[in-house]
Design an enzyme around this catalytic site. Structure first.
Site, mmCIF file in Angstrom:
data_model
loop_
_atom_site.group_PDB
_atom_site.id
_atom_site.type_symbol
_atom_site.label_atom_id
_atom_site.label_comp_id
_atom_site.label_asym_id
_atom_site.label_seq_id
_atom_site.Cartn_x
_atom_site.Cartn_y
_atom_site.Cartn_z
ATOM 1 N N GLY A 240 0.925 -1.136 0.357
ATOM 2 C CA GLY A 240 -0.091 0.441 -0.175
ATOM 3 C C GLY A 240 0.421 0.838 -0.284
ATOM 4 N N GLU A 274 3.963 -6.451 1.989
ATOM 5 C CA GLU A 274 3.714 -6.808 0.171
ATOM 6 C C GLU A 274 3.405 -5.339 -0.475
ATOM 7 O OE1 GLU A 274 -0.228 -8.561 1.521
ATOM 8 O OE2 GLU A 274 0.591 -10.045 2.810
ATOM 9 N N ARG A 277 2.757 -1.491 -5.556
ATOM 10 C CA ARG A 277 3.229 -0.196 -6.596
ATOM 11 C C ARG A 277 4.536 1.342 -6.201
ATOM 12 N NH1 ARG A 277 -1.465 2.973 -8.151
ATOM 13 N NH2 ARG A 277 -2.613 2.331 -6.323
ATOM 14 N N ARG A 313 -6.373 3.163 -16.204
ATOM 15 C CA ARG A 313 -6.411 3.696 -14.346
ATOM 16 C C ARG A 313 -6.916 5.240 -14.253
ATOM 17 N NH1 ARG A 313 -2.880 5.208 -11.483
ATOM 18 N NH2 ARG A 313 -3.644 4.623 -9.497
ATOM 19 N N CYS A 342 -14.211 3.363 -28.362
ATOM 20 C CA CYS A 342 -15.605 3.920 -28.390
ATOM 21 C C CYS A 342 -15.895 4.190 -27.573
ATOM 22 C CB CYS A 342 -16.458 2.823 -29.278
ATOM 23 S SG CYS A 342 -15.182 2.308 -31.263
ATOM 24 N N GLU A 343 -15.259 4.418 -26.390
ATOM 25 C CA GLU A 343 -15.814 5.328 -25.249
ATOM 26 C C GLU A 343 -15.378 6.600 -24.847
ATOM 27 O OE1 GLU A 343 -16.659 2.789 -22.130
ATOM 28 O OE2 GLU A 343 -16.167 0.582 -23.148
ATOM 29 N N TYR A 371 0.271 -1.831 -12.041
ATOM 30 C CA TYR A 371 -1.107 -1.236 -12.645
ATOM 31 C C TYR A 371 -1.369 -1.147 -13.602
ATOM 32 C CZ TYR A 371 -1.256 -2.970 -7.781
ATOM 33 O OH TYR A 371 -0.823 -3.469 -5.919
HETATM 34 N N1 LLP Z 1 -1.709 -6.764 -0.534
HETATM 35 C C1 LLP Z 1 -2.795 -7.108 -0.530
HETATM 36 C C2 LLP Z 1 -3.392 -7.859 0.102
HETATM 37 C C3 LLP Z 1 -3.413 -6.421 -1.844
HETATM 38 O O1 LLP Z 1 -4.675 -6.086 -2.068
HETATM 39 C C4 LLP Z 1 -2.632 -5.026 -2.441
HETATM 40 C C5 LLP Z 1 -3.180 -4.692 -3.317
HETATM 41 C C6 LLP Z 1 -1.474 -5.553 -2.142
HETATM 42 C C7 LLP Z 1 -1.181 -6.287 -1.362
HETATM 43 C C8 LLP Z 1 -0.179 -4.457 -2.999
HETATM 44 O O2 LLP Z 1 -0.829 -3.217 -2.704
HETATM 45 P P1 LLP Z 1 0.569 -1.812 -2.785
HETATM 46 O O3 LLP Z 1 2.219 -1.992 -2.909
HETATM 47 O O4 LLP Z 1 0.493 -2.051 -4.965
HETATM 48 O O5 LLP Z 1 -0.632 -0.438 -3.508
HETATM 49 N N2 LLP Z 1 -5.302 -1.218 -9.216
HETATM 50 C C9 LLP Z 1 -5.572 -0.145 -8.540
HETATM 51 C C10 LLP Z 1 -4.799 -0.589 -7.014
HETATM 52 C C11 LLP Z 1 -5.573 -1.859 -6.320
HETATM 53 C C12 LLP Z 1 -4.261 -2.474 -5.210
HETATM 54 C C13 LLP Z 1 -5.054 -3.913 -4.591
HETATM 55 N N3 LLP Z 1 -4.676 -5.312 -4.052
HETATM 56 C C14 LLP Z 1 -4.207 0.550 -8.697
HETATM 57 O O6 LLP Z 1 -4.042 0.749 -10.274
HETATM 58 O O7 LLP Z 1 -4.429 1.535 -7.834
#
Ligand code: LLP
EC number: 4.1.1.20
Length: 415
Positions: A240, A274, A277, A313, A342-343, A371
């Site tokens: 996150g 975890e 991003r 995104r 087409c959107e 992403y």
């Molecule tokens: N762990 C779990 C349980 C998660 O659900 C996620 C992301 C992560 C780790 C990794 O999160 P990060 O470090 O990447 O923030 N598609 C969206 C983001 C969806 C995130 C889903 N879960 C976007 O493009 O912003």
């Protein structure tokens, strides 16, 4: 290393000339990832927890290209996976099975069984029912399953509602109360081994406070489980950490680690994180070519060959990505950068300050390493684009552009 744009979203290898030549050599649309920047980001996080028992499990969902995962495997990363497909990618790219964790709200029996058989580190279970399925699968296999329970701390992460996951109205995890009961069950179950505790409150987090508050709640729960002789060894803080897309300030790895460690005083646990991003987001750029420029009643549109199927995104979250023209930097005012789909929602950026664009000019959409490709689709029968990496100043193809044949391969025999 030179950073021609002099902006934080771009650095290291992603120089203007190199991006231009990547576009010429491999065509557009194209994703370009800087493996050295990925390495630096991974190491920054690893370093922040140095001296502590900690495991960084890269969240594959952010960017699951095998060459990206292989790079992270070489840096001793673990993997956070959310499907059997991702587990297979992690294994194939060289992540040791004992460093793989498996998360997600809807795991199926075949996936659970395979995860247990492979001997991954642990499965993050998200509900009582799911835990009972894991137990049944483990019994069937005659192998005890290591689990961790995802606890929903009911804390507002202050991010986009679509990527906020730690509030009680979200589908993720279980309440602290329910978790206690589940741990007691698992503790007494023959085929379950509760070794971890997990929370993840959302993505693109730019504030530390909600993370620290969650860690505090979960640390308290961990204390009470330890008092019951439930041997929690892994404290999984999820992913996150946000990145800079525009000018937002974010959380430094050092502050992040310190905030977590402050809540863990006295707990002898291995910290698992975890991040997705944080590692790959600003290490990638999406390149797209200008096809046309048009004015509709005073509004300028730059129509490009990249679209929402390549990078969803902006369409999905109204997310902002900085967009730069590689050749000419002189501003001619604002424009909407739109794709061929087409959107009306098919755009890569609105109110983007750009120079006058000519057919063939290359635009770089920044902060697209996370992403981006991993959420790409074949909408409008558009082949997914190619991916290249830059390492030691060289550009290397790591995924071929899809062909029309690839797209119809699974259908044509039914004609
Ligand atoms: N762990 C779990 C349980 C998660 O659900 C996620 C992301 C992560 C780790 C990794 O999160 P990060 O470090 O990447 O923030 N598609 C969206 C983001 C969806 C995130 C889903 N879960 C976007 O493009 O912003």
């Amino acid at each position: 290393m030179e950073n021609v744009f002099n902006i934080p979203q771009l650095s290291g290898n992603l120089r203007k000339e190199l991006l231009q030549s990547a576009a010429e050599q491999f065509g557009t649309p194209l994703y370009v990832y800087d493996l050295e920047r990925i390495e630096a980001r991974f190491n920054a996080l690893k370093q922040a927890f140095a001296g502590r028992k900690a495991l960084v499990c890269y969240a594959l969902k952010a960017n699951s290209n095998l060459s990206v995962i292989k790079k992270l495997a070489s840096l001793e990363s673990g993997a956070d996976c959310v499907s059997l497909g991702e587990i297979k990618r992690a294994v194939m790219a060289g992540i040791p099975k004992y460093k793989i964790i498996y998360s997600g709200v809807g795991k199926q029996d075949f996936e659970i069984k395979e995860a247990i058989s492979l001997g991954i580190l642990f499965i993050n279970v998200e509900s009582k029912e799911e835990m009972l399925r894991v137990e049944a699968c483990a019994r069937e296999l005659g192998i005890s399953a290591r689990i961790s329970i995802r606890v929903n701390p009911d804390i507002d992460p202050q991010t986009h509602p679509y990527i906020s996951t730690g509030l009680k109205e979200n589908k993720f995890g279980v309440s602290i109360e329910e978790a206690k009961g589940m741990y007691l069950h698992a503790h007494n179950a023959e085929f379950l081994e509760p070794i971890g505790i997990h929370f993840h409150i959302g993505s693109q987090l730019t504030k530390l406070k909600p993370i620290a508050e969650s860690a505090q709640k979960i640390a308290q729960l961990t204390q009470s489980l330890l008092a019951l002789k439930i041997d929690i060894k892994f404290f999984d803080i999820g992913g996150g950490i946000g990145i800079t897309y525009s000018d937002e300030s974010t959380i430094s790895p050092y502050d992040y680690a310190q905030a977590i460690l402050a809540e863990l005083r006295g707990l002898d646990v291995t910290i698992v994180c975890e991040p997705g991003r944080f590692i790959v987001g600003n290490s990638g750029v999406f390149l797209t070519k200008v096809l046309y420029q048009k004015e509709n009643q005073g509004k300028r549109f730059v129509i490009v060959d990249g679209a929402m199927n390549d990078l969803i995104r902006p369409s999905l979250y109204a997310a902002y990505h900085q967009i730069l023209a590689l050749k000419n930097m002189e501003s001619k005012g604002e424009a909407e950068v739109a794709g061929p789909i087409c959107e009306s929602g098919d755009y890569l950026g609105k109110n983007i300050v750009l120079p006058h664009c000519e057919r063939g000019d290359i635009l770089a959409v920044l902060s697209a390493g996370a992403y981006g490709f991993s959420m790409a689709s074949n909408y409008n029968t558009r082949p997914r684009c190619a991916e290249v990496v830059v390492e030691n100043g060289k550009i290397r193809l790591v995924r071929k552009r899809e062909s029309f044949e690839d797209l119809i391969a699974l259908e044509k025999e039914y004609l």
